[in-house]
Design a protein around this motif. Structure first.
Motif, PDB file in Angstrom:
ATOM      1  N   LEU A   1       7.007  -5.907  -4.445  1.00  0.00           N
ATOM      2  CA  LEU A   1       7.746  -4.933  -3.643  1.00  0.00           C
ATOM      3  C   LEU A   1       6.936  -4.446  -2.445  1.00  0.00           C
ATOM      4  CD1 LEU A   1       9.329  -2.685  -6.441  1.00  0.00           C
ATOM      5  CD2 LEU A   1      10.514  -4.350  -5.003  1.00  0.00           C
ATOM      6  N   GLY A   2       5.653  -4.174  -2.675  1.00  0.00           N
ATOM      7  CA  GLY A   2       4.850  -3.503  -1.678  1.00  0.00           C
ATOM      8  C   GLY A   2       4.510  -4.342  -0.463  1.00  0.00           C
ATOM      9  N   ILE A   3       4.082  -5.585  -0.678  1.00  0.00           N
ATOM     10  CA  ILE A   3       3.674  -6.412   0.460  1.00  0.00           C
ATOM     11  C   ILE A   3       4.850  -6.755   1.381  1.00  0.00           C
ATOM     12  CG2 ILE A   3       2.712  -8.652   1.127  1.00  0.00           C
ATOM     13  CD1 ILE A   3       0.804  -8.451  -1.212  1.00  0.00           C
ATOM     14  N   PRO A   4       6.008  -7.196   0.862  1.00  0.00           N
ATOM     15  CA  PRO A   4       7.145  -7.435   1.772  1.00  0.00           C
ATOM     16  C   PRO A   4       7.589  -6.177   2.517  1.00  0.00           C
ATOM     17  CG  PRO A   4       7.516  -8.540  -0.313  1.00  0.00           C
ATOM     18  CD  PRO A   4       6.324  -7.672  -0.500  1.00  0.00           C
ATOM     19  N   LEU A   5       7.614  -5.027   1.832  1.00  0.00           N
ATOM     20  CA  LEU A   5       8.007  -3.795   2.515  1.00  0.00           C
ATOM     21  C   LEU A   5       6.975  -3.406   3.576  1.00  0.00           C
ATOM     22  CD1 LEU A   5       9.428  -1.603  -0.400  1.00  0.00           C
ATOM     23  CD2 LEU A   5      10.684  -2.528   1.563  1.00  0.00           C
ATOM     24  N   GLY A   6       5.698  -3.629   3.287  1.00  0.00           N
ATOM     25  CA  GLY A   6       4.671  -3.364   4.280  1.00  0.00           C
ATOM     26  C   GLY A   6       4.801  -4.263   5.495  1.00  0.00           C
TER      27      GLY A   6
ATOM     28  N   THR B   1       9.487   4.628  10.223  1.00  0.00           N
ATOM     29  CA  THR B   1       9.796   6.047  10.348  1.00  0.00           C
ATOM     30  C   THR B   1      10.563   6.561   9.134  1.00  0.00           C
ATOM     31  OG1 THR B   1       9.874   5.827  12.765  1.00  0.00           O
ATOM     32  CG2 THR B   1      10.909   7.775  11.810  1.00  0.00           C
ATOM     33  N   VAL B   2      11.461   5.725   8.611  1.00  0.00           N
ATOM     34  CA  VAL B   2      12.239   6.117   7.427  1.00  0.00           C
ATOM     35  C   VAL B   2      11.404   5.990   6.163  1.00  0.00           C
ATOM     36  CG1 VAL B   2      14.248   5.537   6.018  1.00  0.00           C
ATOM     37  CG2 VAL B   2      14.417   5.491   8.508  1.00  0.00           C
ATOM     38  N   LEU B   3      10.567   4.960   6.095  1.00  0.00           N
ATOM     39  CA  LEU B   3       9.852   4.627   4.869  1.00  0.00           C
ATOM     40  C   LEU B   3       8.708   5.601   4.572  1.00  0.00           C
ATOM     41  CD1 LEU B   3      10.150   2.409   2.742  1.00  0.00           C
ATOM     42  CD2 LEU B   3       8.463   1.071   3.995  1.00  0.00           C
ATOM     43  N   MET B   4       7.983   6.019   5.584  1.00  0.00           N
ATOM     44  CA  MET B   4       6.796   6.840   5.350  1.00  0.00           C
ATOM     45  C   MET B   4       7.092   8.167   4.656  1.00  0.00           C
ATOM     46  SD  MET B   4       4.276   5.054   5.959  1.00  0.00           S
ATOM     47  CE  MET B   4       4.188   3.360   6.510  1.00  0.00           C
ATOM     48  N   PRO B   5       8.132   8.921   5.062  1.00  0.00           N
ATOM     49  CA  PRO B   5       8.440  10.143   4.298  1.00  0.00           C
ATOM     50  C   PRO B   5       8.819   9.860   2.849  1.00  0.00           C
ATOM     51  CG  PRO B   5       9.522  10.186   6.440  1.00  0.00           C
ATOM     52  CD  PRO B   5       8.970   8.812   6.259  1.00  0.00           C
ATOM     53  N   LEU B   6       9.509   8.742   2.602  1.00  0.00           N
ATOM     54  CA  LEU B   6       9.855   8.380   1.225  1.00  0.00           C
ATOM     55  C   LEU B   6       8.597   8.093   0.410  1.00  0.00           C
ATOM     56  CD1 LEU B   6      12.953   6.056   1.777  1.00  0.00           C
ATOM     57  CD2 LEU B   6      12.944   8.428   1.001  1.00  0.00           C
ATOM     58  N   LEU B   7       7.629   7.429   1.024  1.00  0.00           N
ATOM     59  CA  LEU B   7       6.371   7.156   0.330  1.00  0.00           C
ATOM     60  C   LEU B   7       5.616   8.446   0.043  1.00  0.00           C
ATOM     61  CD1 LEU B   7       5.111   3.998   2.267  1.00  0.00           C
ATOM     62  CD2 LEU B   7       6.422   4.106   0.140  1.00  0.00           C
ATOM     63  N   ASP B   8       5.678   9.403   0.975  1.00  0.00           N
ATOM     64  CA  ASP B   8       5.054  10.706   0.741  1.00  0.00           C
ATOM     65  C   ASP B   8       5.671  11.389  -0.476  1.00  0.00           C
ATOM     66  OD1 ASP B   8       3.389  10.389   2.920  1.00  0.00           O
ATOM     67  OD2 ASP B   8       4.754  11.415   4.301  1.00  0.00           O
TER      68      ASP B   8
ATOM     69  N   PRO C   1       0.555   3.149  -1.827  1.00  0.00           N
ATOM     70  CA  PRO C   1      -0.662   2.744  -1.103  1.00  0.00           C
ATOM     71  C   PRO C   1      -0.632   1.299  -0.620  1.00  0.00           C
ATOM     72  CG  PRO C   1      -1.226   3.903  -3.134  1.00  0.00           C
ATOM     73  CD  PRO C   1       0.230   3.640  -3.183  1.00  0.00           C
ATOM     74  N   LEU C   2      -0.030   0.414  -1.406  1.00  0.00           N
ATOM     75  CA  LEU C   2       0.031  -0.994  -1.011  1.00  0.00           C
ATOM     76  C   LEU C   2       0.920  -1.167   0.216  1.00  0.00           C
ATOM     77  CD1 LEU C   2      -0.719  -3.902  -1.500  1.00  0.00           C
ATOM     78  CD2 LEU C   2       1.096  -4.052  -3.200  1.00  0.00           C
ATOM     79  N   ILE C   3       2.044  -0.460   0.255  1.00  0.00           N
ATOM     80  CA  ILE C   3       2.929  -0.537   1.419  1.00  0.00           C
ATOM     81  C   ILE C   3       2.211  -0.008   2.656  1.00  0.00           C
ATOM     82  CG2 ILE C   3       5.107   0.258   2.414  1.00  0.00           C
ATOM     83  CD1 ILE C   3       6.227   0.453  -0.414  1.00  0.00           C
ATOM     84  N   ARG C   4       1.548   1.136   2.513  1.00  0.00           N
ATOM     85  CA  ARG C   4       0.857   1.750   3.649  1.00  0.00           C
ATOM     86  C   ARG C   4      -0.264   0.852   4.183  1.00  0.00           C
ATOM     87  NH1 ARG C   4       1.906   7.210   4.242  1.00  0.00           N
ATOM     88  NH2 ARG C   4       2.880   8.270   2.472  1.00  0.00           N
ATOM     89  N   LEU C   5      -1.084   0.322   3.292  1.00  0.00           N
ATOM     90  CA  LEU C   5      -2.242  -0.455   3.727  1.00  0.00           C
ATOM     91  C   LEU C   5      -1.847  -1.836   4.233  1.00  0.00           C
ATOM     92  CD1 LEU C   5      -4.796   0.680   1.016  1.00  0.00           C
ATOM     93  CD2 LEU C   5      -4.904   1.113   3.472  1.00  0.00           C
ATOM     94  N   THR C   6      -0.756  -2.400   3.714  1.00  0.00           N
ATOM     95  CA  THR C   6      -0.248  -3.653   4.275  1.00  0.00           C
ATOM     96  C   THR C   6       0.239  -3.433   5.695  1.00  0.00           C
ATOM     97  OG1 THR C   6       0.405  -4.463   2.085  1.00  0.00           O
ATOM     98  CG2 THR C   6       1.422  -5.511   3.987  1.00  0.00           C
ATOM     99  N   ASP C   7       1.009  -2.379   5.896  1.00  0.00           N
ATOM    100  CA  ASP C   7       1.486  -2.013   7.233  1.00  0.00           C
ATOM    101  C   ASP C   7       0.316  -1.760   8.171  1.00  0.00           C
ATOM    102  OD1 ASP C   7       3.308  -0.845   9.310  1.00  0.00           O
ATOM    103  OD2 ASP C   7       2.315   1.009   8.693  1.00  0.00           O
ATOM    104  N   LEU C   8      -0.682  -1.004   7.698  1.00  0.00           N
ATOM    105  CA  LEU C   8      -1.847  -0.684   8.524  1.00  0.00           C
ATOM    106  C   LEU C   8      -2.635  -1.943   8.886  1.00  0.00           C
ATOM    107  CD1 LEU C   8      -3.708   1.482   9.780  1.00  0.00           C
ATOM    108  CD2 LEU C   8      -4.906   1.555   7.572  1.00  0.00           C
ATOM    109  N   GLY C   9      -2.868  -2.813   7.910  1.00  0.00           N
ATOM    110  CA  GLY C   9      -3.627  -4.029   8.169  1.00  0.00           C
ATOM    111  C   GLY C   9      -2.971  -4.924   9.197  1.00  0.00           C
TER     112      GLY C   9
END
Length: 283
Positions: free
Chosen positions: A109-114, A125-132, A168-176
């Protein structure tokens, strides 16, 4: 006292939504639950059936391949041997099976979403508040609908773990992916690489340290859910911690707690080692 005419409640709306979900899609959730339960039971059975010495040899080989250090591999094997020596080997295998399934689902789930978040600012923009919300919402809150959908046992424990551990996996994949050098991407575009070639040939390899850090953090956060998962029917080391709390058996709780720490250290060292860039030796 706060004025009553200014108060409102969303409880009824949420309850109606969950009830409608259970009524309309109960069969779908039951099928998902049965499939996951089959996977967990067979994986757990395989791990528990594997001789302890063979399991230690496999983990030692993985640790050596990750770290390229014999001492680190022997230390990891020694720590796991210590868990078996205090009589918690079966519990360790139960927890490991739960962790492996939850981590695999989180990665799927995390890597494709990232990746999608890195390619779409609107989705990000939509995903980050949901992750919070997923990270800050107390786990007992979303355990209620999960229990309504899947009942007690290992399956709701996995879903609760995934909800807590995947951000964290979604965030760090997006960041990387966003930190990949633009000049590199411009050069790849100049050579005529299509989007798939850019993603799998350049972006993902360059972002791999960040992605592996996300896998590491996801695994660590999943381990922190072990005790809570035991409260809803999941077996394993968390169950012994819970029993230790209920019976005021400090020794039993400490043994299981240290076993969880050892498992966390083992996984942390291996995933961190795989996340570090490899440098080929020049002859």
């Amino acid at each position: 006292m706060f004025p009553e005419n200014l108060t409102f409640s969303i409880a009824a709306w949420v309850n109606d939504g969950v009830d409608a979900l259970v009524s309309n899609y109960g069969d779908v959730f039951r099928h998902i639950s049965d499939t996951l339960l089959w996977v967990i039971i067979h994986l757990e059975g395989l791990l528990r059936m594997t001789p302890w010495w063979l399991m230690l040899a496999i983990v030692g080989a993985i640790a050596w391949h990750a770290t390229r250090r014999i001492f680190s591999a022997l230390l990891i094997v020694g720590l796991l041997f210590l868990v078996g020596a205090v009589g918690l080997w079966d519990k360790l295998m139960q927890t490991l099976a739960l962790m492996m399934v939850a981590t695999v689902i989180s990665v799927l789930l995390g890597i494709p979403l990232g990746i999608l978040a890195a390619r779409s600012n609107r989705l990000r923009t939509v995903l980050m508040p949901l992750l919070d919300i997923m990270q800050t919402l107390p786990s007992f809150v979303y355990l209620i609908p999960v229990l309504m959908l899947f009942g007690l046992g290992k399956v709701p424990a996995i879903f609760a773990t995934v909800i807590y551990a995947v951000p964290p996996l979604i965030r760090l994949t997006d960041l990387g992916l966003r930190q990949v050098d633009r000049e590199v991407m411009e050069a790849i575009n100049a050579f005529g690489a299509n989007p798939w070639q850019q993603l799998f040939g350049v972006q993902l390899p360059l972002a791999m340290p960040s992605i592996m850090a996300g896998v590491n953090q996801t695994t660590m956060m999943a381990l922190s859910m072990v005790v809570i998962a035991s409260m809803i029917g999941a077996r394993g080391l968390g169950e012994d911690v819970l029993v230790g709390i209920q019976t005021l058996n400090v020794g039993k709780g400490l043994e299981a707690g240290l076993a969880i720490v050892i498992l966390a250290v083992v996984i942390d060292r291996i995933t961190q080692a795989y996340g570090r860039p490899r440098h080929k030796e020049v002859p």
